[in-house]
Enzyme design. Structure first.
Site, PDB file in Angstrom:
ATOM      1  N   HIS A   1     -10.101  -5.051  -3.240  1.00 25.14           N
ATOM      2  CA  HIS A   1      -8.613  -5.316  -2.661  1.00 25.14           C
ATOM      3  C   HIS A   1      -8.771  -5.662  -1.232  1.00 25.14           C
ATOM      4  CE1 HIS A   1      -9.877  -1.092  -2.471  1.00 25.14           C
ATOM      5  NE2 HIS A   1      -9.252  -1.020  -1.392  1.00 25.14           N
TER       6      HIS A   1
ATOM      7  N   VAL B   1     -10.704   3.122  -3.411  1.00 27.74           N
ATOM      8  CA  VAL B   1     -10.356   2.736  -4.938  1.00 27.74           C
ATOM      9  C   VAL B   1     -11.316   1.654  -5.317  1.00 27.74           C
ATOM     10  CG1 VAL B   1      -8.557   1.529  -6.316  1.00 27.74           C
ATOM     11  CG2 VAL B   1      -7.835   2.977  -4.585  1.00 27.74           C
TER      12      VAL B   1
ATOM     13  N   ASP C   1       0.976  -1.343  -0.118  1.00 27.13           N
ATOM     14  CA  ASP C   1       0.075   0.041   0.134  1.00 27.13           C
ATOM     15  C   ASP C   1       0.717   1.316   0.031  1.00 27.13           C
ATOM     16  OD1 ASP C   1      -3.147   0.458   1.157  1.00 27.13           O
ATOM     17  OD2 ASP C   1      -1.660   2.286   1.111  1.00 27.13           O
TER      18      ASP C   1
HETATM   19  P1  DGP Z   1      -9.435   1.575   0.502  1.00 29.23           P
HETATM   20  O1  DGP Z   1      -9.671   2.771   1.464  1.00 29.23           O
HETATM   21  O2  DGP Z   1      -9.835   0.304   1.183  1.00 29.23           O
HETATM   22  O3  DGP Z   1     -10.211   2.005  -0.700  1.00 29.23           O
HETATM   23  O4  DGP Z   1      -7.803   1.571   0.273  1.00 29.23           O
HETATM   24  C1  DGP Z   1      -7.310   1.944  -0.906  1.00 29.23           C
HETATM   25  C2  DGP Z   1      -5.871   1.768  -0.493  1.00 29.23           C
HETATM   26  O5  DGP Z   1      -5.073   1.884  -1.883  1.00 29.23           O
HETATM   27  C3  DGP Z   1      -5.419   2.990   0.301  1.00 29.23           C
HETATM   28  O6  DGP Z   1      -4.958   2.448   1.668  1.00 29.23           O
HETATM   29  C4  DGP Z   1      -4.259   3.413  -0.510  1.00 29.23           C
HETATM   30  C5  DGP Z   1      -3.923   2.510  -1.636  1.00 29.23           C
HETATM   31  N1  DGP Z   1      -3.615   3.208  -2.721  1.00 29.23           N
HETATM   32  C6  DGP Z   1      -4.061   4.221  -3.595  1.00 29.23           C
HETATM   33  N2  DGP Z   1      -3.498   4.258  -4.615  1.00 29.23           N
HETATM   34  C7  DGP Z   1      -2.517   3.528  -4.707  1.00 29.23           C
HETATM   35  C8  DGP Z   1      -1.313   3.356  -5.760  1.00 29.23           C
HETATM   36  O7  DGP Z   1      -1.253   4.056  -6.702  1.00 29.23           O
HETATM   37  N3  DGP Z   1      -0.562   2.582  -5.335  1.00 29.23           N
HETATM   38  C9  DGP Z   1      -0.454   1.804  -4.241  1.00 29.23           C
HETATM   39  N4  DGP Z   1       0.686   0.889  -4.047  1.00 29.23           N
HETATM   40  N5  DGP Z   1      -1.359   1.859  -3.276  1.00 29.23           N
HETATM   41  C10 DGP Z   1      -2.354   2.678  -3.539  1.00 29.23           C
END
Ligand code: DGP
Length: 116
Positions: free
Chosen positions: A102, A98, A32
């Site tokens: 996930h 997102v 993350d």
């Molecule tokens: P949620 O709140 O459950 O939708 O979590 C989405 C997660 O995705 C958040 O903890 C941050 C992560 N995230 C958002 N954009 C990116 C990205 O571009 N790359 C990575 N590795 N993680 C991301």
């Protein structure tokens, strides 16, 4: 949502860089970008699924794959023995940001319960 519009579809496709820690035929796990604990990995299906509410009977195989992948990530990251949290956020009140399914794998410190 089409694949080209989806951030995690683009990460799965390798179009956006990420720190991938585990891959299977059905899922990809990467760190993350905004970790909430020493270990914070997201396990995502390669095939686009909007969120946990969109899961149906036809998704059994990919879900099993994601949970096995999460366990293997936890073992590889050294948190399997002490414990960790597996979490799906769903909707606005849970801060789901997102729209591609996930599974959060979070650990490496004592985690508060209930979560804030
Ligand atoms: P949620 O709140 O459950 O939708 O979590 C989405 C997660 O995705 C958040 O903890 C941050 C992560 N995230 C958002 N954009 C990116 C990205 O571009 N790359 C990575 N590795 N993680 C991301």
């Amino acid at each position: 949502m089409s694949d080209t519009d989806c951030l995690f579809c683009r990460i799965v496709a390798g179009e956006i860089p990420s720190d991938v820690v585990h891959r299977t035929e059905l899922s990809v796990a990467f760190r993350d970008v905004n970790p909430q604990a020493p270990v914070h990995v997201l396990v995502v299906p390669r095939r686009h699924i909007d969120d946990a509410a969109a899961i149906g009977p036809g998704d059994a195989e990919v879900l099993a794959d994601m949970f096995v992948a999460a366990r293997q990530v936890a073992e590889a990251e050294g948190i399997a023995e002490r414990g960790y949290r597996l979490l799906f956020n769903l909707g606005e009140d849970a801060s789901n940001s997102v729209p591609h399914l996930h599974l959060h794998v979070v650990g490496g410190r004592r985690l508060a319960w209930p979560p804030g």
